[in-house]
Design a protein around this motif. Structure first.
Motif, PDB file in Angstrom:
ATOM      1  N   UNK A  31       1.055  -1.984   4.697  1.00  0.00           N
ATOM      2  CA  UNK A  31       1.479  -3.360   4.411  1.00  0.00           C
ATOM      3  C   UNK A  31       0.307  -4.183   3.887  1.00  0.00           C
ATOM      4  N   UNK A  32      -0.863  -4.052   4.550  1.00  0.00           N
ATOM      5  CA  UNK A  32      -2.052  -4.788   4.098  1.00  0.00           C
ATOM      6  C   UNK A  32      -2.430  -4.370   2.679  1.00  0.00           C
ATOM      7  N   UNK A  33      -2.424  -3.070   2.406  1.00  0.00           N
ATOM      8  CA  UNK A  33      -2.761  -2.571   1.068  1.00  0.00           C
ATOM      9  C   UNK A  33      -1.764  -3.081   0.036  1.00  0.00           C
ATOM     10  N   UNK A  34      -0.479  -3.119   0.416  1.00  0.00           N
ATOM     11  CA  UNK A  34       0.570  -3.545  -0.516  1.00  0.00           C
ATOM     12  C   UNK A  34       0.473  -5.031  -0.858  1.00  0.00           C
ATOM     13  N   UNK A  35       0.326  -5.873   0.163  1.00  0.00           N
ATOM     14  CA  UNK A  35       0.318  -7.319  -0.121  1.00  0.00           C
ATOM     15  C   UNK A  35      -0.928  -7.741  -0.891  1.00  0.00           C
TER      16      UNK A  35
END
Length: 303
Positions: free
Chosen positions: A44-48
């Motif tokens: 999620x962190x990488x995606x956002x």
């Protein structure tokens, strides 16, 4: 005799929690949840940081790389541990052990360098804000990340080769959850002096020196923040560093104890549990720390 007992096909046995056989089912459940949380949180962190334009800055570029690194880092050890709990079988092949050790130490070394790069980024942002975008250009950020990989890869190839060309004794029982340098050297039937020299040299270059740069960066940050007259300004400056500082403390605190203290029979269990912190617990908490302590990440998550 040692050479006779050392065969590629013999492999090793990861003892892990084998002395608590009644807890295998519980351990499988707990570590499966941890693995899923680590994968989900870091993904999620990488995606956002990719899809949200407000997070297209050097700080979040490094954070994205850290999250991807943590996914790879835990995937080196946790799947094998889960299979061991499920099958109640800690066997690992000789080549599998070599690969696990190589990627574990490789990714750990790169994380040390990446944490140092993140500290440098925060130092420039707070100490020299007017020139921040000029200094921390996209080109420099890319060079820092790519340079970390290029510096570590050949060194870890050499260390892995040096360890796995040693003759190992009849007992291939590793008192650990994964294949790591110190417990492997204890099984060797040869003088491991030069192996230990190389290990501590690598620790010096890829762990202690980056940590020293982190310390110097934070000394400069503290000096700069103390010059800010506004209490709100000080709080805002410190808040941009608190997440990174928390991750550094968790990672370095446990890893330093493992690699720099002298191993003994009495400390084997303690070493195993401390190893859980920097290989499993820290990667799980990274996204939590950054999402809870960072206002921009919280806003991006809501969007």
């Amino acid at each position: 005799k040692g050479l006779d007992n050392h065969t590629v096909g013999s492999g090793f046995i990861l003892l892990g929690f084998s002395d608590h056989s009644s807890l295998q089912g519980l351990c499988f459940t707990v570590f499966l949840v941890i693995y899923l949380m680590t994968l989900t949180g870091n993904s999620v962190i990488a995606l956002i940081t990719v899809v949200d334009s407000s997070l297209h800055s050097p700080m979040y570029f490094f954070l994205r790389n850290l999250s991807i690194l943590e996914i790879c880092y835990t995937s080196v050890t946790l799947p094998k541990m889960l299979v061991g709990f499920l099958m109640e079988d800690g066997r690992i092949s000789f080549l599998g052990c070599a690969a696990q050790m190589y990627f574990l130490v490789l990714l750990g070394s790169i994380e040390c360098l990446l944490l140092a790069a993140m500290a440098y980024d925060r130092c420039i942002a707070i100490c020299d804000p007017l020139r921040y975008t000029l200094i921390m250009s996209r080109g420099l950020c890319m060079r820092l990340v790519v340079g970390s990989w290029m510096a570590v890869v050949p060194v870890q190839v050499g260390q892995t080769y040096q360890v796995f060309t040693l003759p190992f004794c009849a007992s291939h029982d590793l008192h650990h959850f994964f294949c790591d340098v110190p417990p492997l050297l204890e099984l060797a039937c040869a003088d491991t002096f030069w192996n230990r020299v190389m290990l501590y040299t690598i620790i010096l270059v890829f762990a202690i020196l980056p940590f020293s740069l982190i310390v110097v960066s934070y000394i400069k940050i503290i000096r700069a923040v103390l010059k800010i007259t506004s209490v709100l300004g000080r709080r805002k400056a410190f808040s941009t560093c608190s997440s990174h500082l928390g991750v550094v403390t968790l990672f370095y605190g446990s890893a330093t104890v493992i690699y720099l203290k002298r191993r003994s029979r009495d400390s084997v269990d303690t070493d195993k549990y401390l190893a859980l912190f920097y290989t499993i617990v820290t990667p799980m908490f990274n996204p939590v720390i950054y999402s809870l302590r960072n206002k921009e990440v919280r806003i991006a998550l809501k969007r």
